[in-house]
Design an enzyme around this catalytic site. Structure first.
Site, PDB file in Angstrom:
ATOM      1  N   ASN A  91       0.866  -1.171   0.000  1.00 56.55           N
ATOM      2  CA  ASN A  91       0.000   0.000   0.000  1.00 56.55           C
ATOM      3  C   ASN A  91       0.906   1.226   0.000  1.00 56.55           C
ATOM      4  O   ASN A  91       1.464   1.601   1.027  1.00 56.55           O
ATOM      5  CB  ASN A  91      -0.888  -0.028   1.251  1.00 56.55           C
ATOM      6  CG  ASN A  91      -1.832   1.156   1.316  1.00 56.55           C
ATOM      7  OD1 ASN A  91      -1.790   2.048   0.462  1.00 56.55           O
ATOM      8  ND2 ASN A  91      -2.669   1.168   2.332  1.00 56.55           N
ATOM      9  N   ARG A 133      -2.597  -2.174  -3.366  1.00 55.08           N
ATOM     10  CA  ARG A 133      -3.827  -1.419  -3.122  1.00 55.08           C
ATOM     11  C   ARG A 133      -3.761  -0.134  -3.962  1.00 55.08           C
ATOM     12  O   ARG A 133      -2.757   0.592  -3.911  1.00 55.08           O
ATOM     13  CB  ARG A 133      -3.924  -1.048  -1.651  1.00 55.08           C
ATOM     14  CG  ARG A 133      -5.131  -0.192  -1.378  1.00 55.08           C
ATOM     15  CD  ARG A 133      -4.938   0.700  -0.194  1.00 55.08           C
ATOM     16  NE  ARG A 133      -6.076   1.588  -0.039  1.00 55.08           N
ATOM     17  CZ  ARG A 133      -6.008   2.768   0.536  1.00 55.08           C
ATOM     18  NH1 ARG A 133      -4.869   3.212   1.013  1.00 55.08           N
ATOM     19  NH2 ARG A 133      -7.079   3.517   0.631  1.00 55.08           N
ATOM     20  N   HIS A 178     -13.233   2.737   0.167  1.00 56.81           N
ATOM     21  CA  HIS A 178     -13.296   1.659   1.170  1.00 56.81           C
ATOM     22  C   HIS A 178     -13.927   0.389   0.568  1.00 56.81           C
ATOM     23  O   HIS A 178     -14.432  -0.467   1.294  1.00 56.81           O
ATOM     24  CB  HIS A 178     -14.125   2.069   2.410  1.00 56.81           C
ATOM     25  CG  HIS A 178     -13.445   3.093   3.267  1.00 56.81           C
ATOM     26  ND1 HIS A 178     -14.120   4.129   3.856  1.00 56.81           N
ATOM     27  CD2 HIS A 178     -12.152   3.230   3.645  1.00 56.81           C
ATOM     28  CE1 HIS A 178     -13.276   4.875   4.555  1.00 56.81           C
ATOM     29  NE2 HIS A 178     -12.065   4.348   4.441  1.00 56.81           N
ATOM     30  N   ARG A 191     -11.249  15.178   8.049  1.00 54.22           N
ATOM     31  CA  ARG A 191     -12.058  15.657   6.921  1.00 54.22           C
ATOM     32  C   ARG A 191     -13.420  16.117   7.425  1.00 54.22           C
ATOM     33  O   ARG A 191     -14.008  15.477   8.303  1.00 54.22           O
ATOM     34  CB  ARG A 191     -12.267  14.551   5.879  1.00 54.22           C
ATOM     35  CG  ARG A 191     -11.005  14.093   5.191  1.00 54.22           C
ATOM     36  CD  ARG A 191     -11.339  13.170   4.018  1.00 54.22           C
ATOM     37  NE  ARG A 191     -10.148  12.499   3.535  1.00 54.22           N
ATOM     38  CZ  ARG A 191      -9.954  11.179   3.579  1.00 54.22           C
ATOM     39  NH1 ARG A 191     -10.894  10.394   4.066  1.00 54.22           N
ATOM     40  NH2 ARG A 191      -8.842  10.657   3.112  1.00 54.22           N
ATOM     41  N   ASP A 200      -7.950  11.794  16.768  1.00 51.14           N
ATOM     42  CA  ASP A 200      -7.977  10.409  17.229  1.00 51.14           C
ATOM     43  C   ASP A 200      -9.160  10.192  18.189  1.00 51.14           C
ATOM     44  O   ASP A 200      -9.251  10.831  19.243  1.00 51.14           O
ATOM     45  CB  ASP A 200      -6.649  10.114  17.931  1.00 51.14           C
ATOM     46  CG  ASP A 200      -6.492   8.638  18.210  1.00 51.14           C
ATOM     47  OD1 ASP A 200      -5.819   7.957  17.427  1.00 51.14           O
ATOM     48  OD2 ASP A 200      -7.065   8.173  19.220  1.00 51.14           O
ATOM     49  N   GLU A 236     -14.979  -0.917  15.132  1.00 50.40           N
ATOM     50  CA  GLU A 236     -14.661  -2.179  15.805  1.00 50.40           C
ATOM     51  C   GLU A 236     -14.412  -2.005  17.298  1.00 50.40           C
ATOM     52  O   GLU A 236     -14.616  -2.927  18.078  1.00 50.40           O
ATOM     53  CB  GLU A 236     -13.396  -2.806  15.182  1.00 50.40           C
ATOM     54  CG  GLU A 236     -13.617  -3.309  13.768  1.00 50.40           C
ATOM     55  CD  GLU A 236     -12.319  -3.611  13.030  1.00 50.40           C
ATOM     56  OE1 GLU A 236     -11.330  -3.998  13.692  1.00 50.40           O
ATOM     57  OE2 GLU A 236     -12.289  -3.456  11.794  1.00 50.40           O
ATOM     58  N   GLU A 280      -8.527  -5.750   4.824  1.00 52.78           N
ATOM     59  CA  GLU A 280      -8.360  -5.404   3.408  1.00 52.78           C
ATOM     60  C   GLU A 280      -7.150  -6.110   2.803  1.00 52.78           C
ATOM     61  O   GLU A 280      -7.181  -6.545   1.653  1.00 52.78           O
ATOM     62  CB  GLU A 280      -8.227  -3.886   3.256  1.00 52.78           C
ATOM     63  CG  GLU A 280      -9.534  -3.175   3.579  1.00 52.78           C
ATOM     64  CD  GLU A 280      -9.355  -1.722   3.977  1.00 52.78           C
ATOM     65  OE1 GLU A 280      -9.470  -0.876   3.096  1.00 52.78           O
ATOM     66  OE2 GLU A 280      -9.102  -1.440   5.172  1.00 52.78           O
TER      67      GLU A 280
HETATM   68  P1  AMP Z   1      -8.368   3.199  11.323  1.00 54.59           P
HETATM   69  O1  AMP Z   1      -8.224   4.401  10.426  1.00 54.59           O
HETATM   70  O2  AMP Z   1      -9.389   2.213  10.815  1.00 54.59           O
HETATM   71  O3  AMP Z   1      -7.055   2.560  11.672  1.00 54.59           O
HETATM   72  O4  AMP Z   1      -8.984   3.729  12.711  1.00 54.59           O
HETATM   73  C1  AMP Z   1      -8.314   4.681  13.487  1.00 54.59           C
HETATM   74  C2  AMP Z   1      -9.293   5.253  14.497  1.00 54.59           C
HETATM   75  O5  AMP Z   1      -9.771   4.207  15.351  1.00 54.59           O
HETATM   76  C3  AMP Z   1      -8.674   6.317  15.404  1.00 54.59           C
HETATM   77  O6  AMP Z   1      -9.538   7.424  15.518  1.00 54.59           O
HETATM   78  C4  AMP Z   1      -8.571   5.589  16.728  1.00 54.59           C
HETATM   79  O7  AMP Z   1      -8.627   6.450  17.833  1.00 54.59           O
HETATM   80  C5  AMP Z   1      -9.800   4.709  16.674  1.00 54.59           C
HETATM   81  N1  AMP Z   1      -9.715   3.661  17.702  1.00 54.59           N
HETATM   82  C6  AMP Z   1      -8.857   2.618  17.755  1.00 54.59           C
HETATM   83  N2  AMP Z   1      -9.034   1.930  18.925  1.00 54.59           N
HETATM   84  C7  AMP Z   1     -10.024   2.569  19.615  1.00 54.59           C
HETATM   85  C8  AMP Z   1     -10.665   2.370  20.869  1.00 54.59           C
HETATM   86  N3  AMP Z   1     -10.317   1.377  21.662  1.00 54.59           N
HETATM   87  N4  AMP Z   1     -11.640   3.231  21.249  1.00 54.59           N
HETATM   88  C9  AMP Z   1     -12.014   4.244  20.440  1.00 54.59           C
HETATM   89  N5  AMP Z   1     -11.449   4.501  19.246  1.00 54.59           N
HETATM   90  C10 AMP Z   1     -10.469   3.678  18.825  1.00 54.59           C
END
Ligand code: AMP
Length: 404
Positions: free
Chosen positions: A9, A88, A177, A237, A279, A330, A382
């Protein structure tokens, strides 16, 4: 024949990679080359529970691919024997509605789609060319984020703008996605054999976030558009808003349209509202400590996600499943509950306790037993789908060559 695939990727300044065997087994090797183009670039290798980091003195994509090849050659005990490489690719435009074996014509097609993904597609082309140069004997396959949504009907993919702009420039909704949605769709058909004739809403909620409605396993609507900026509020975004805002921001701040677009892509969303972070986890911690802006950002995120789920559901005649996936989908019971709370009119009712205690990294069903819609948490993968598509195309090409 080996069934190991190197999945790549490639971003403009990073290259993520993994070696998978085409099954749910954890990657044999994975890592990331970061800060490519700067003098501090480095590459990590995770294998067998250990992680190594190396400096990349030639700090470009070629050096990253060369380092992966060198690591494989120098670690015979890892027993890596590649069948092919899967890339990807973010944007496949209207040219690619499924994964393809890469040749010169495909490479040109990916280059032509750069107009819609100016940061991503040129980086993919660079990564593919370097991989071809260094792993020349291996077949290479491109898997597109947009491909799954090529089943959208014209009334959904067209923007209500002059038709000529679509005819002449292909300005339309593409959606993203898609690899994640296709993976989830496959998982749903394993979980419920009737899924093939059922309808689902899927929420991929991560730093980038979108939703998709599927009918008979095919995408019928999705929230992202010609670029990933449309739709839900995301990490940085804004998601959908009045397009006039773009020129207001540019005028008020004395910046170009491109810079104003950057504000919407990179400084908005959870980060822009909270003024703390993009985050979700950080914001949940801040909210628990009483931070009002973190609370507002999370409320806005959930309400927009629910709104877009309801919006794409208007293309379904019934609703049997809702799936949460992606880092937030998740792992955040808080966001899942806030979204489901707003979707009760669609028949969505979850068991709060099951939602709170759902084990991380596993498939769970969190809806109430008597609810008409099953609500699932399904971890996405993915990379696995890219590896499986690569193996499938290699086998198909081999069969064609042998029968020719
Ligand atoms: P991704 O782009 O799919 O890797 O997702 C990243 C996002 O998932 C970030 O905003 C992380 O803070 C959030 N995330 C990961 N673990 C947790 C958790 N245990 N509780 C809340 N948000 C989470």
């Amino acid at each position: 024949m080996t069934d190991q695939v190197l999945v790549i990727n490639c971003g403009s300044s990073s290259l993520k990679f993994a070696v998978l065997d085409g099954t749910e087994n954890p990657p044999i090797l994975e890592g990331i080359a970061d800060r490519l183009g700067s003098e501090h670039s480095s590459i990590t290798f995770k294998h067998n529970g250990t992680k190594q980091e190396q400096r990349l003195y030639d700090n470009d994509h070629r050096a990253a691919v060369a380092a992966i090849k060198k690591w494989i050659n120098e670690h015979p005990e890892a027993d890596i024997s590649l069948a092919g490489v899967g890339h990807r690719v973010v944007h496949g435009g209207e040219t690619f509605s499924q994964s393809v074996t890469i040749n010169d014509e495909v490479l040109k097609g990916i280059e032509d789609c750069s107009v819609f993904a100016p940061l991503h597609n040129p980086a993919h082309v660079k990564g593919i060319k370097e991989t071809q140069a260094l792993f020349g004997d291996l077949p290479q396959v491109a898997v597109f984020d947009t491909a799954f949504h090529q089943t959208l009907s014209a009334d959904q993919y067209l923007y209500p703008i002059p038709m000529r702009l679509y005819r002449e420039h292909h300005f339309r909704k593409y959606g993203f996605h898609g690899t994640s949605y296709r993976y989830i769709s496959q998982k749903l058909s394993e979980l419920d054999p009737a899924y093939g004739a059922e309808n689902a809403l899927i929420a991929h909620l991560g730093n980038g976030a979108s939703v998709c409605a599927t009918c008979n396993g095919q995408s019928v609507d999705t929230s992202m558009g010609i670029t990933p900026l449309e739709g839900l509020m995301m990490g940085t975004r804004s998601g959908s808003l009045d397009p006039s805002l773009l020129s207001f921001i540019a005028d008020a701040e004395g910046i170009t349209m491109e810079d104003a677009l950057n504000v919407l892509n990179k400084e908005s969303g959870l980060k822009g509202i909270s003024e703390i972070s993009n985050d979700c986890r950080t914001l949940e911690t801040a909210q628990a400590q009483g931070d009002d802006r973190a609370q507002l950002a999370l409320d806005m995120f959930s309400s927009r996600a629910a709104k877009h789920l309801a919006s794409v559901s208007t293309n379904l005649s019934s609703l049997e499943h809702l799936v949460f996936t992606g880092g937030i989908g998740e792992n955040s019971p808080l966001i899942r509950e806030a979204i489901c709370q707003r979707l009760q009119t669609l028949g969505i009712k979850i068991d709060r306790n099951t939602n709170q205690t759902a084990p991380r990294g596993e498939i769970s069903c969190i809806s109430l037993a008597d609810a008409p819609v099953k609500v699932w948490i399904i971890p996405t993968n993915e990379e696995l789908l890219i590896a499986q598509d690569t193996l499938h195309l290699i086998n198909q090409d081999t069969a064609t060559t042998h029968s020719a």
